[in-house]
Design a protein around this motif. Structure first.
Motif, PDB file in Angstrom:
ATOM      1  N   ASN A 199     -48.624  27.206  46.244  1.00 46.52           N
ATOM      2  CA  ASN A 199     -49.089  25.855  46.579  1.00 46.52           C
ATOM      3  C   ASN A 199     -50.063  25.879  47.749  1.00 46.52           C
ATOM      4  O   ASN A 199     -50.007  25.029  48.644  1.00 46.52           O
ATOM      5  CB  ASN A 199     -47.907  24.926  46.860  1.00 46.52           C
ATOM      6  N   LYS A 200     -50.964  26.866  47.733  1.00 46.10           N
ATOM      7  CA  LYS A 200     -51.960  26.961  48.813  1.00 46.10           C
ATOM      8  C   LYS A 200     -52.923  25.775  48.796  1.00 46.10           C
ATOM      9  O   LYS A 200     -53.548  25.468  49.809  1.00 46.10           O
ATOM     10  CB  LYS A 200     -52.727  28.272  48.720  1.00 46.10           C
ATOM     11  N   ASP A 201     -53.082  25.120  47.645  1.00 43.22           N
ATOM     12  CA  ASP A 201     -53.803  23.851  47.563  1.00 43.22           C
ATOM     13  C   ASP A 201     -52.755  22.773  47.336  1.00 43.22           C
ATOM     14  O   ASP A 201     -52.271  22.568  46.226  1.00 43.22           O
ATOM     15  CB  ASP A 201     -54.812  23.874  46.419  1.00 43.22           C
ATOM     16  N   VAL A 202     -52.366  22.081  48.388  1.00 46.59           N
ATOM     17  CA  VAL A 202     -51.220  21.174  48.329  1.00 46.59           C
ATOM     18  C   VAL A 202     -51.495  19.960  47.444  1.00 46.59           C
ATOM     19  O   VAL A 202     -50.575  19.287  46.974  1.00 46.59           O
ATOM     20  CB  VAL A 202     -50.817  20.746  49.754  1.00 46.59           C
ATOM     21  N   ILE A 213     -47.927  32.908  53.882  1.00 46.78           N
ATOM     22  CA  ILE A 213     -48.369  31.563  54.256  1.00 46.78           C
ATOM     23  C   ILE A 213     -49.875  31.455  54.048  1.00 46.78           C
ATOM     24  O   ILE A 213     -50.636  32.314  54.493  1.00 46.78           O
ATOM     25  CB  ILE A 213     -48.007  31.262  55.727  1.00 46.78           C
ATOM     26  N   ASN A 214     -50.292  30.362  53.388  1.00 51.11           N
ATOM     27  CA  ASN A 214     -51.720  30.216  53.114  1.00 51.11           C
ATOM     28  C   ASN A 214     -52.048  28.749  52.833  1.00 51.11           C
ATOM     29  O   ASN A 214     -51.242  28.019  52.261  1.00 51.11           O
ATOM     30  CB  ASN A 214     -52.128  31.073  51.911  1.00 51.11           C
ATOM     31  N   ASN A 215     -53.221  28.342  53.262  1.00 56.03           N
ATOM     32  CA  ASN A 215     -53.772  27.033  52.936  1.00 56.03           C
ATOM     33  C   ASN A 215     -55.240  27.256  52.619  1.00 56.03           C
ATOM     34  O   ASN A 215     -56.008  27.710  53.473  1.00 56.03           O
ATOM     35  CB  ASN A 215     -53.602  26.055  54.098  1.00 56.03           C
ATOM     36  N   ILE A 246     -51.137  26.931  61.829  1.00 51.66           N
ATOM     37  CA  ILE A 246     -50.973  25.562  62.323  1.00 51.66           C
ATOM     38  C   ILE A 246     -51.536  24.518  61.358  1.00 51.66           C
ATOM     39  O   ILE A 246     -51.281  23.319  61.528  1.00 51.66           O
ATOM     40  CB  ILE A 246     -51.615  25.371  63.713  1.00 51.66           C
ATOM     41  N   GLU A 247     -52.292  24.959  60.334  1.00 47.97           N
ATOM     42  CA  GLU A 247     -52.907  24.005  59.407  1.00 47.97           C
ATOM     43  C   GLU A 247     -52.239  23.982  58.037  1.00 47.97           C
ATOM     44  O   GLU A 247     -52.526  23.083  57.233  1.00 47.97           O
ATOM     45  CB  GLU A 247     -54.394  24.315  59.255  1.00 47.97           C
ATOM     46  N   ALA A 248     -51.384  24.953  57.729  1.00 46.31           N
ATOM     47  CA  ALA A 248     -50.624  24.901  56.484  1.00 46.31           C
ATOM     48  C   ALA A 248     -49.509  23.875  56.646  1.00 46.31           C
ATOM     49  O   ALA A 248     -48.765  23.895  57.633  1.00 46.31           O
ATOM     50  CB  ALA A 248     -50.052  26.273  56.145  1.00 46.31           C
ATOM     51  N   ASP A 249     -49.372  22.989  55.680  1.00 46.36           N
ATOM     52  CA  ASP A 249     -48.416  21.893  55.775  1.00 46.36           C
ATOM     53  C   ASP A 249     -47.069  22.308  55.202  1.00 46.36           C
ATOM     54  O   ASP A 249     -46.944  23.333  54.515  1.00 46.36           O
ATOM     55  CB  ASP A 249     -48.940  20.670  55.015  1.00 46.36           C
ATOM     56  N   TYR A 250     -46.055  21.502  55.487  1.00 50.53           N
ATOM     57  CA  TYR A 250     -44.734  21.697  54.901  1.00 50.53           C
ATOM     58  C   TYR A 250     -44.586  20.800  53.682  1.00 50.53           C
ATOM     59  O   TYR A 250     -45.014  19.635  53.695  1.00 50.53           O
ATOM     60  CB  TYR A 250     -43.632  21.432  55.925  1.00 50.53           C
ATOM     61  N   VAL A 251     -43.986  21.350  52.631  1.00 54.51           N
ATOM     62  CA  VAL A 251     -43.899  20.690  51.329  1.00 54.51           C
ATOM     63  C   VAL A 251     -42.462  20.786  50.828  1.00 54.51           C
ATOM     64  O   VAL A 251     -41.818  21.836  50.968  1.00 54.51           O
ATOM     65  CB  VAL A 251     -44.858  21.372  50.319  1.00 54.51           C
ATOM     66  N   LYS A 296     -43.235  25.990  53.950  1.00 56.91           N
ATOM     67  CA  LYS A 296     -44.638  25.950  54.371  1.00 56.91           C
ATOM     68  C   LYS A 296     -45.533  26.426  53.224  1.00 56.91           C
ATOM     69  O   LYS A 296     -45.149  27.305  52.451  1.00 56.91           O
ATOM     70  CB  LYS A 296     -44.819  26.842  55.608  1.00 56.91           C
ATOM     71  N   GLN A 297     -46.719  25.875  53.141  1.00 56.72           N
ATOM     72  CA  GLN A 297     -47.630  26.215  52.055  1.00 56.72           C
ATOM     73  C   GLN A 297     -47.872  27.714  51.942  1.00 56.72           C
ATOM     74  O   GLN A 297     -47.960  28.422  52.951  1.00 56.72           O
ATOM     75  CB  GLN A 297     -48.991  25.555  52.306  1.00 56.72           C
ATOM     76  N   GLY A 298     -48.022  28.196  50.695  1.00 54.22           N
ATOM     77  CA  GLY A 298     -48.381  29.585  50.499  1.00 54.22           C
ATOM     78  C   GLY A 298     -48.005  30.086  49.126  1.00 54.22           C
ATOM     79  O   GLY A 298     -47.983  29.337  48.142  1.00 54.22           O
ATOM     80  N   PHE A 299     -47.706  31.376  49.061  1.00 57.14           N
ATOM     81  CA  PHE A 299     -47.285  32.045  47.830  1.00 57.14           C
ATOM     82  C   PHE A 299     -45.879  32.587  48.065  1.00 57.14           C
ATOM     83  O   PHE A 299     -45.648  33.319  49.031  1.00 57.14           O
ATOM     84  CB  PHE A 299     -48.243  33.192  47.490  1.00 57.14           C
TER      85      PHE A 299
END
Length: 416
Positions: A243-246, A289-291, A299-304, A354-357
């Protein structure tokens, strides 16, 4: 007996048999995404060369910019307390405040991102190899969490060969690790007492095989060619989502929803234990972790909110089902427990990540707390697994266990 114990203490012999193994303390719900970063690994089991810097990062989601403090302790190879005092394993002091932190930027979930690097002005370095535990406390001196890490020296060469099990009853379900340990810098004295190997599958210390003794000694080469003693259940490839593209439904995400935070709903999984094995690449339970839109994902990857679902087989309905992976250090806790929905015949659960793989799998937990890691995913000898080997050495009369060699191998080219 009192006299004997006194003599053992005077001569500095190991009394670790009298202590219980120290366990890690999981963090409270508002502390997320704990990562150890060394020069060669990120988010994985922290095994770091002696003298290399160590970075520990985590997020606090309460938005209070709390003060956190750290302590570091040294342990024997079996994670019992060491007899060493702090000055013997640390140059400098701990119990210091973590001074480096940043607040989240352009995220729905407000959090503070903390970073601790060692060496620093107060803790100038760790002096010896072996087992360590990091403890994080809040401003009221309450323990928030603790996590193990290992420091090693490059004093021995470790060879790893992955093979199928020899036992015909589980030849289709297990993998076996063969080892050789050799050194031109250490003369192994009585290696069946002084050398111990630990084998770790997919960075999971909870399933590690410990206290593996050399089977043969050929000069200064130690040979381990056991069968059952160094065999692991092979498991299956991990499930994954990205979900690197939220704002978009990416790999294995069925649909998304935006409420107070983004919600990602994964496709419903099903048991793979009785299905044919299918290979697809994974990262062996790990996460990244990735955005895609961020320059600094820390600090810019959001929590989902990630919503998991598993089709219920009859043999699962009387068990606790949990989501399992390195995203929470393979812990079994309330936040990973799934709920059975009888109307849909599925288990469902939601975890704030947190966003990522991410890699993950489902495990079953009995009423006595025992974990069956592969009841749902199955065991297949073809599975690609990562195996790390740590070699501990305590010379005769020594007071601590050094890690003198580390290596890792993969079962992608497993042989008979």
């Amino acid at each position: 007996m009192k006299i004997n114990l006194l003599l053992l203490t005077i001569f500095g012999l190991n009394l670790s048999f009298s202590y219980a193994q120290t366990q890690e303390t999981p963090p409270p719900e508002y502390i997320k995404t704990i990562q150890f970063k060394g020069s060669t690994a990120e988010n994985q089991l922290p095994i770091i060369p002696l003298g290399d810097p160590i970075t520990i990062e985590f997020d606090a989601l309460n938005g209070d910019e709390d003060d956190f403090y750290y302590k570091i302790k040294y342990y024997n190879r079996d994670w019992t307390p060491s007899v060493l005092i702090q000055t013997e394993y640390m140059d400098g002091f701990d119990n210091q405040r973590i001074r480096e932190y940043e607040n989240s930027f352009n995220t729905y979930q407000i959090f503070s991102h903390y970073r601790l690097t060692i060496p620093n002005d107060q803790t100038r370095g760790l002096k010896i190899s072996g087992n360590y535990m990091l403890f994080i406390y809040n401003g009221d001196n309450e323990l928030m969490f603790s996590q193990k890490f290992m420091i090693y020296e490059k004093l021995a060469d470790v060879g790893i060969v992955l093979k199928r099990a020899r036992d015909i009853s589980n030849i289709e379900e297990k993998q076996r690790v063969e080892l050789t340990v050799a050194s031109n810098r250490i003369q192994f004295n009585n290696p069946t007492q002084t050398v111990n190997a630990v084998i770790i599958q997919n960075n999971n210390l909870k399933t590690a095989i410990t206290d593996v003794k050399p089977q043969y000694v050929l000069g200064n080469q130690l040979v381990y060619k056991y069968d059952s003693e160094t065999s692991f259940w092979a498991g299956n490839e991990y499930l994954f989502f990205e979900n690197k593209d939220v704002r978009g439904a990416n790999n294995n995400i069925q649909f998304i929803d935006l409420q107070d935070l983004y919600h990602n709903y994964l496709f419903t999984n099903q048991s793979r234990a009785n299905q044919p094995y299918t290979y697809y690449p994974d990262i062996n339970g790990n996460y990244v972790i990735n955005n895609i839109d961020a320059s600094d994902p820390s600090i810019e990857a959001d929590y989902v909110w990630v919503h998991f679902s598993l089709l219920a087989d009859e043999n699962l309905k009387n068990k606790d089902i949990h989501v399992y992976g390195t995203f929470n250090n393979y812990a079994i806790e309330d936040l990973t427990r799934m709920t059975y929905d009888a109307s849909k015949n599925i288990f469902t659960g939601s975890i704030l990540l947190k966003q990522g793989f991410y890699n993950y799998k489902y495990v079953a937990v009995d009423s006595n707390g025992s974990i069956d890691e592969n009841l749902i995913s199955g065991n297949f000898w073809q599975t690609e697994n990562n195996y790390k080997v740590l070699v501990y050495y305590r010379d005769l009369g020594a007071r601590y266990d050094r890690i003198i060699g580390v290596n890792e191998g993969t079962s992608i080219n497993i042989s008979n």
